[in-house]
Design a protein around this motif. Structure first.
Motif, PDB file in Angstrom:
ATOM      1  N   CYS A  46       0.840  -1.200   0.000  1.00 35.21           N
ATOM      2  CA  CYS A  46       0.000   0.000   0.000  1.00 35.21           C
ATOM      3  C   CYS A  46       0.876   1.251   0.000  1.00 35.21           C
ATOM      4  O   CYS A  46       0.596   2.210  -0.718  1.00 35.21           O
ATOM      5  CB  CYS A  46      -0.931   0.011   1.215  1.00 35.21           C
ATOM      6  SG  CYS A  46      -2.237  -1.232   1.150  1.00 35.21           S
ATOM      7  N   LEU A  50       0.753   1.849  -4.289  1.00 28.25           N
ATOM      8  CA  LEU A  50      -0.436   2.642  -4.580  1.00 28.25           C
ATOM      9  C   LEU A  50      -0.044   4.108  -4.695  1.00 28.25           C
ATOM     10  O   LEU A  50       0.624   4.641  -3.806  1.00 28.25           O
ATOM     11  CB  LEU A  50      -1.484   2.490  -3.468  1.00 28.25           C
ATOM     12  CG  LEU A  50      -2.217   1.159  -3.365  1.00 28.25           C
ATOM     13  CD1 LEU A  50      -3.185   1.178  -2.196  1.00 28.25           C
ATOM     14  CD2 LEU A  50      -2.943   0.822  -4.659  1.00 28.25           C
ATOM     15  N   GLU A  53      -4.457   9.162  -5.556  1.00 26.36           N
ATOM     16  CA  GLU A  53      -5.255   9.835  -6.578  1.00 26.36           C
ATOM     17  C   GLU A  53      -5.781  11.143  -6.004  1.00 26.36           C
ATOM     18  O   GLU A  53      -6.114  11.219  -4.814  1.00 26.36           O
ATOM     19  CB  GLU A  53      -6.421   8.944  -7.012  1.00 26.36           C
ATOM     20  CG  GLU A  53      -5.976   7.627  -7.620  1.00 26.36           C
ATOM     21  CD  GLU A  53      -7.134   6.676  -7.925  1.00 26.36           C
ATOM     22  OE1 GLU A  53      -8.309   7.093  -7.854  1.00 26.36           O
ATOM     23  OE2 GLU A  53      -6.855   5.511  -8.235  1.00 26.36           O
ATOM     24  N   TYR A  56     -11.496  10.637  -6.781  1.00 26.27           N
ATOM     25  CA  TYR A  56     -11.909   9.262  -7.067  1.00 26.27           C
ATOM     26  C   TYR A  56     -12.610   9.197  -8.413  1.00 26.27           C
ATOM     27  O   TYR A  56     -13.536   9.950  -8.679  1.00 26.27           O
ATOM     28  CB  TYR A  56     -12.834   8.737  -5.967  1.00 26.27           C
ATOM     29  CG  TYR A  56     -13.303   7.337  -6.242  1.00 26.27           C
ATOM     30  CD1 TYR A  56     -12.411   6.276  -6.195  1.00 26.27           C
ATOM     31  CD2 TYR A  56     -14.625   7.065  -6.569  1.00 26.27           C
ATOM     32  CE1 TYR A  56     -12.820   4.978  -6.464  1.00 26.27           C
ATOM     33  CE2 TYR A  56     -15.039   5.773  -6.830  1.00 26.27           C
ATOM     34  CZ  TYR A  56     -14.138   4.740  -6.774  1.00 26.27           C
ATOM     35  OH  TYR A  56     -14.539   3.463  -7.036  1.00 26.27           O
ATOM     36  N   SER A  60     -12.974   1.368 -11.394  1.00 24.84           N
ATOM     37  CA  SER A  60     -13.045  -0.011 -10.915  1.00 24.84           C
ATOM     38  C   SER A  60     -14.471  -0.468 -10.628  1.00 24.84           C
ATOM     39  O   SER A  60     -14.684  -1.609 -10.259  1.00 24.84           O
ATOM     40  CB  SER A  60     -12.197  -0.155  -9.648  1.00 24.84           C
ATOM     41  OG  SER A  60     -12.670   0.736  -8.660  1.00 24.84           O
ATOM     42  N   SER A  67     -17.204   2.319   0.802  1.00 24.49           N
ATOM     43  CA  SER A  67     -15.876   1.990   1.328  1.00 24.49           C
ATOM     44  C   SER A  67     -15.744   2.351   2.802  1.00 24.49           C
ATOM     45  O   SER A  67     -16.546   3.100   3.353  1.00 24.49           O
ATOM     46  CB  SER A  67     -14.804   2.729   0.530  1.00 24.49           C
ATOM     47  OG  SER A  67     -14.902   4.121   0.770  1.00 24.49           O
ATOM     48  N   ASN A 113      -5.107   1.190 -10.167  1.00 27.35           N
ATOM     49  CA  ASN A 113      -4.436   1.638  -8.958  1.00 27.35           C
ATOM     50  C   ASN A 113      -5.104   1.079  -7.694  1.00 27.35           C
ATOM     51  O   ASN A 113      -5.563   1.822  -6.834  1.00 27.35           O
ATOM     52  CB  ASN A 113      -4.395   3.173  -8.929  1.00 27.35           C
ATOM     53  CG  ASN A 113      -3.474   3.706  -7.855  1.00 27.35           C
ATOM     54  OD1 ASN A 113      -2.428   3.120  -7.568  1.00 27.35           O
ATOM     55  ND2 ASN A 113      -3.849   4.819  -7.266  1.00 27.35           N
ATOM     56  N   GLN A 114      -5.149  -0.250  -7.607  1.00 29.88           N
ATOM     57  CA  GLN A 114      -5.773  -0.864  -6.437  1.00 29.88           C
ATOM     58  C   GLN A 114      -5.102  -2.184  -6.098  1.00 29.88           C
ATOM     59  O   GLN A 114      -4.474  -2.818  -6.931  1.00 29.88           O
ATOM     60  CB  GLN A 114      -7.267  -1.071  -6.641  1.00 29.88           C
ATOM     61  CG  GLN A 114      -7.623  -2.138  -7.654  1.00 29.88           C
ATOM     62  CD  GLN A 114      -9.115  -2.241  -7.889  1.00 29.88           C
ATOM     63  OE1 GLN A 114      -9.843  -1.257  -7.766  1.00 29.88           O
ATOM     64  NE2 GLN A 114      -9.578  -3.415  -8.239  1.00 29.88           N
ATOM     65  N   SER A 116      -5.991  -5.916  -4.211  1.00 29.53           N
ATOM     66  CA  SER A 116      -7.110  -6.755  -3.780  1.00 29.53           C
ATOM     67  C   SER A 116      -6.601  -7.979  -3.035  1.00 29.53           C
ATOM     68  O   SER A 116      -5.513  -8.483  -3.309  1.00 29.53           O
ATOM     69  CB  SER A 116      -7.960  -7.190  -4.976  1.00 29.53           C
ATOM     70  OG  SER A 116      -7.194  -7.940  -5.882  1.00 29.53           O
ATOM     71  N   LYS A 139      -7.719   1.196  -2.149  1.00 28.54           N
ATOM     72  CA  LYS A 139      -7.256   2.281  -3.008  1.00 28.54           C
ATOM     73  C   LYS A 139      -6.738   3.409  -2.108  1.00 28.54           C
ATOM     74  O   LYS A 139      -7.087   3.480  -0.936  1.00 28.54           O
ATOM     75  CB  LYS A 139      -8.388   2.816  -3.890  1.00 28.54           C
ATOM     76  CG  LYS A 139      -8.850   1.820  -4.950  1.00 28.54           C
ATOM     77  CD  LYS A 139      -9.883   2.396  -5.867  1.00 28.54           C
ATOM     78  CE  LYS A 139      -9.378   3.385  -6.846  1.00 28.54           C
ATOM     79  NZ  LYS A 139      -8.361   2.961  -7.779  1.00 28.54           N
ATOM     80  N   LYS A 140      -5.931   4.288  -2.695  1.00 26.49           N
ATOM     81  CA  LYS A 140      -5.410   5.446  -1.977  1.00 26.49           C
ATOM     82  C   LYS A 140      -5.873   6.707  -2.697  1.00 26.49           C
ATOM     83  O   LYS A 140      -5.592   6.893  -3.884  1.00 26.49           O
ATOM     84  CB  LYS A 140      -3.884   5.394  -1.926  1.00 26.49           C
ATOM     85  CG  LYS A 140      -3.253   6.441  -1.057  1.00 26.49           C
ATOM     86  CD  LYS A 140      -1.747   6.223  -0.984  1.00 26.49           C
ATOM     87  CE  LYS A 140      -1.084   7.213  -0.054  1.00 26.49           C
ATOM     88  NZ  LYS A 140       0.386   7.000  -0.028  1.00 26.49           N
ATOM     89  N   TYR A 145      -6.510   5.985   2.788  1.00 26.42           N
ATOM     90  CA  TYR A 145      -6.789   4.655   2.246  1.00 26.42           C
ATOM     91  C   TYR A 145      -8.284   4.379   2.345  1.00 26.42           C
ATOM     92  O   TYR A 145      -8.932   4.719   3.333  1.00 26.42           O
ATOM     93  CB  TYR A 145      -5.996   3.598   3.004  1.00 26.42           C
ATOM     94  CG  TYR A 145      -4.516   3.763   2.814  1.00 26.42           C
ATOM     95  CD1 TYR A 145      -3.878   3.243   1.694  1.00 26.42           C
ATOM     96  CD2 TYR A 145      -3.755   4.470   3.735  1.00 26.42           C
ATOM     97  CE1 TYR A 145      -2.523   3.424   1.493  1.00 26.42           C
ATOM     98  CE2 TYR A 145      -2.391   4.654   3.544  1.00 26.42           C
ATOM     99  CZ  TYR A 145      -1.784   4.127   2.423  1.00 26.42           C
ATOM    100  OH  TYR A 145      -0.450   4.311   2.224  1.00 26.42           O
TER     101      TYR A 145
END
Length: 152
Positions: A46, A50, A53, A56, A60, A67, A113-114, A116, A139-140, A145
């Motif tokens: 992470c 990552l 961004e 958002y 994705s 979240s 940019n993730q 999983s 994601k960041k 986060y």
């Protein structure tokens, strides 16, 4: 009922796929039981992989409102562990009942940019290949986060 139908019934609420040719060598972080070592490796990914961004974008397909917002890695890692524990409890029980083998792995998708965390199940007798579903996504965004619990 055959094993494929059993899997479909159990995982009908999850997005999953079956693939016969999963190559474990492609995934550095993999485990059956999430230990401190893997949590530190996930935190490291992470931190280093990552990029933050500025805003958002829904590339994705995940809704930001769904979240869990974590202001730091220190708050993200317990969230990851808690979501994994929920899945592990179900996976371990059902796998023992059905004779399945399971393994978790971490994947990085640089296009969106993730990161999983995914679970792979297969029949111990080899009658079905690798059934894969994502447990969570990280994601960041603006140096914070965001974690999506995909079990819900």
């Amino acid at each position: 009922m055959n094993l494929i139908n059993k899997l479909k019934n159990i995982f009908s609420k999850k997005d999953w796929m079956e693939t016969p040719d999963l190559n474990w060598e492609n995934y550095k972080i993999q485990f059956e039981i999430l230990e401190e070592e893997q949590l530190l490796e996930i935190a490291g990914l992470c931190r280093t992989r990552l990029t933050s961004e500025n805003s958002y974008t829904k590339k994705s397909g995940l809704n930001l409102t769904d979240s869990i917002k974590c202001q730091s890695l220190d708050s993200l890692i317990p969230t990851v562990k808690q979501i994994w524990e929920t899945d592990f409890t179900d996976t371990h029980k059902v796998s023992n009942e059905k004779g399945w083998i399971y393994r978790y792995y971490v994947d990085i998708d640089e296009k969106v940019n993730q990161i999983s965390l995914n679970n792979v199940l297969k029949a111990a007798d080899g009658t079905i290949g690798n059934v894969i579903y994502s447990v969570l996504v990280i994601k960041k965004i603006q140096n914070e986060y965001y974690c999506w619990n995909l079990l819900e």
